[in-house]
Design a protein around this motif. Structure first.
Motif, PDB file in Angstrom:
ATOM      1  N   PRO A 190      35.400  21.081  59.434  1.00 55.74           N
ATOM      2  CA  PRO A 190      36.085  22.222  58.816  1.00 55.74           C
ATOM      3  C   PRO A 190      37.482  22.409  59.403  1.00 55.74           C
ATOM      4  CG  PRO A 190      33.814  22.791  59.318  1.00 55.74           C
ATOM      5  CD  PRO A 190      34.056  21.435  59.918  1.00 55.74           C
ATOM      6  N   GLY A 191      38.463  22.507  58.533  1.00 60.02           N
ATOM      7  CA  GLY A 191      39.845  22.604  58.980  1.00 60.02           C
ATOM      8  C   GLY A 191      40.469  21.265  59.303  1.00 60.02           C
ATOM      9  N   GLY A 192      39.735  20.157  59.109  1.00 58.57           N
ATOM     10  CA  GLY A 192      40.265  18.833  59.391  1.00 58.57           C
ATOM     11  C   GLY A 192      41.395  18.460  58.446  1.00 58.57           C
ATOM     12  N   ARG A 193      42.190  17.489  58.858  1.00 60.03           N
ATOM     13  CA  ARG A 193      43.372  17.108  58.088  1.00 60.03           C
ATOM     14  C   ARG A 193      43.409  15.603  57.854  1.00 60.03           C
ATOM     15  NH1 ARG A 193      47.235  21.213  57.876  1.00 60.03           N
ATOM     16  NH2 ARG A 193      46.682  23.040  59.135  1.00 60.03           N
ATOM     17  N   VAL A 194      43.973  15.233  56.727  1.00 60.62           N
ATOM     18  CA  VAL A 194      44.178  13.832  56.389  1.00 60.62           C
ATOM     19  C   VAL A 194      45.650  13.627  56.099  1.00 60.62           C
ATOM     20  CG1 VAL A 194      43.622  14.284  53.949  1.00 60.62           C
ATOM     21  CG2 VAL A 194      43.510  11.950  54.829  1.00 60.62           C
ATOM     22  N   VAL A 195      46.174  12.502  56.559  1.00 61.48           N
ATOM     23  CA  VAL A 195      47.540  12.093  56.217  1.00 61.48           C
ATOM     24  C   VAL A 195      47.449  10.784  55.448  1.00 61.48           C
ATOM     25  CG1 VAL A 195      49.659  11.110  57.139  1.00 61.48           C
ATOM     26  CG2 VAL A 195      48.860  13.283  57.977  1.00 61.48           C
ATOM     27  N   ILE A 196      48.073  10.743  54.286  1.00 59.50           N
ATOM     28  CA  ILE A 196      48.024   9.578  53.410  1.00 59.50           C
ATOM     29  C   ILE A 196      49.428   9.008  53.262  1.00 59.50           C
ATOM     30  CG2 ILE A 196      47.380   8.737  51.126  1.00 59.50           C
ATOM     31  CD1 ILE A 196      45.541  11.149  50.866  1.00 59.50           C
ATOM     32  N   VAL A 197      49.545   7.712  53.503  1.00 61.04           N
ATOM     33  CA  VAL A 197      50.802   6.983  53.298  1.00 61.04           C
ATOM     34  C   VAL A 197      50.592   6.050  52.115  1.00 61.04           C
ATOM     35  CG1 VAL A 197      52.499   5.432  54.312  1.00 61.04           C
ATOM     36  CG2 VAL A 197      51.305   7.094  55.763  1.00 61.04           C
ATOM     37  N   VAL A 198      51.349   6.258  51.037  1.00 61.99           N
ATOM     38  CA  VAL A 198      51.207   5.435  49.833  1.00 61.99           C
ATOM     39  C   VAL A 198      52.585   5.005  49.333  1.00 61.99           C
ATOM     40  CG1 VAL A 198      49.012   6.416  49.040  1.00 61.99           C
ATOM     41  CG2 VAL A 198      51.172   7.506  48.388  1.00 61.99           C
ATOM     42  N   PRO A 199      52.656   3.875  48.637  1.00 57.95           N
ATOM     43  CA  PRO A 199      53.935   3.463  48.041  1.00 57.95           C
ATOM     44  C   PRO A 199      54.388   4.465  46.989  1.00 57.95           C
ATOM     45  CG  PRO A 199      52.371   1.632  48.082  1.00 57.95           C
ATOM     46  CD  PRO A 199      51.598   2.863  48.426  1.00 57.95           C
ATOM     47  N   ASN A 200      55.671   4.732  46.984  1.00 57.54           N
ATOM     48  CA  ASN A 200      56.272   5.627  46.001  1.00 57.54           C
ATOM     49  C   ASN A 200      56.570   4.839  44.732  1.00 57.54           C
ATOM     50  OD1 ASN A 200      57.711   7.519  44.559  1.00 57.54           O
ATOM     51  ND2 ASN A 200      59.401   7.666  46.023  1.00 57.54           N
ATOM     52  N   ARG A 201      56.040   5.283  43.610  1.00 59.67           N
ATOM     53  CA  ARG A 201      56.213   4.534  42.365  1.00 59.67           C
ATOM     54  C   ARG A 201      57.670   4.494  41.908  1.00 59.67           C
ATOM     55  NH1 ARG A 201      53.314   7.373  37.401  1.00 59.67           N
ATOM     56  NH2 ARG A 201      54.329   5.572  36.439  1.00 59.67           N
ATOM     57  N   ARG A 202      58.507   5.403  42.422  1.00 57.08           N
ATOM     58  CA  ARG A 202      59.930   5.397  42.070  1.00 57.08           C
ATOM     59  C   ARG A 202      60.765   4.550  43.022  1.00 57.08           C
ATOM     60  NH1 ARG A 202      61.366  11.733  40.617  1.00 57.08           N
ATOM     61  NH2 ARG A 202      59.968  11.937  38.821  1.00 57.08           N
ATOM     62  N   GLY A 203      60.177   4.118  44.122  1.00 60.52           N
ATOM     63  CA  GLY A 203      60.937   3.414  45.136  1.00 60.52           C
ATOM     64  C   GLY A 203      61.045   1.919  44.875  1.00 60.52           C
ATOM     65  N   VAL A 204      61.982   1.290  45.586  1.00 61.58           N
ATOM     66  CA  VAL A 204      62.203  -0.142  45.448  1.00 61.58           C
ATOM     67  C   VAL A 204      61.069  -0.936  46.085  1.00 61.58           C
ATOM     68  CG1 VAL A 204      63.783  -2.031  46.009  1.00 61.58           C
ATOM     69  CG2 VAL A 204      64.701   0.219  45.401  1.00 61.58           C
TER      70      VAL A 204
END
Length: 252
Positions: A124-138
């Motif tokens: 409870p109260g835990g956190r997730v950080v997600i790193v994903v490619p940006n579809r607008r980026g090169v």
């Protein structure tokens, strides 16, 4: 389809991979400065970034998807690596405080089920950080890096997906504003690209970094329906005898 573990290791051992790691690590540090005595799990290929956090944590694990493959980590120590299915993590409910997903969500067969499983194992109260490619980026358009494979996301798509799976997005960051070039002269200018990119074109970053918190309670959809109450008409007060049932005076 996952990027092979060999390709991931080769990328992060290259000059381009090392400067990409520095850029992403700076974005992660803006969200998670320290994790004192917390339990951290990295899902995907997060080992280049776990080294920066595990000194403060209670314990740290590296979970690597079966389709990707696994390597021993940390080197020269007892292994903290496990080969897993991202929809069936080998953890009990509410077992960890933080989850870091790198090279993970964009390769998930069912992203919603993967995030639901993350929700299950978070405390409870835990956190997730997600790193994903940006579809607008090169970077999402170049196949010579791991960020050019899998399913890229926009910020809106990732935010909507998190909310659908009972997470509340709380903070965001961007990284990889410099072009994914192997030319050393271009990579030397990366710091200038990063500063200018954050100021002038943040929507075109190479990756999106989003932090979200586990939501324990949520509203339920209310369907429009007719009233369940049944109204019975009353023609006469209850308990009062009708006058038609009383005999008239003097009648036999």
């Amino acid at each position: 389809m996952h990027v092979d573990i060999v390709e991931l290791r080769q990328f992060y051992h290259s000059l381009l991979g090392r400067v990409a790691e520095q850029s992403i690590a700076m974005a992660l540090s803006s969200l998670w400065a320290r994790l004192p005595e917390e339990r951290l799990v990295g899902l995907g290929y997060a080992v280049p970034y776990l080294d920066r956090f595990r000194a403060d944590t209670e314990r740290t694990f590296a979970f690597m998807p079966a389709g990707q493959g696994a390597v021993n980590w940390p080197p020269a120590e007892a292994s903290a690596t496990a080969l897993v299915f991202d929809e069936e993590l080998p953890l009990p409910d509410s077992a960890v405080d933080r989850v870091l997903m790198v090279h993970s969500l964009e390769f998930a067969e069912n992203p919603r089920e993967t995030l639901k499983e993350i929700w299950r194992v978070l405390a409870p109260g835990g956190r997730v950080v997600i790193v994903v490619p940006n579809r607008r980026g090169v970077w999402a358009r170049m196949e010579h890096t791991p960020f050019g494979s899998g399913r890229p996301y926009s910020r809106g798509q990732l935010t909507a997906l998190l909310r659908e799976t009972n997470f509340t997005p709380s903070a965001t960051a961007e990284a990889l504003f410099f072009p994914p070039s192997k030319i050393k002269a271009v990579l030397k200018l990366r710091r200038g690209f990063e500063r200018m990119g954050r100021m002038f074109w943040p929507v075109f970053s190479g990756v999106i970094v989003v932090e979200a918190q586990k939501r324990l309670y949520q509203g339920l959809p209310v369907a429009v329906r007719s009233s369940r109450r049944v109204f019975a008409p009353v023609l006469a007060p209850q308990g009062v005898p009708s006058t038609r049932c009383l005999p008239e005076p003097g009648a036999t």
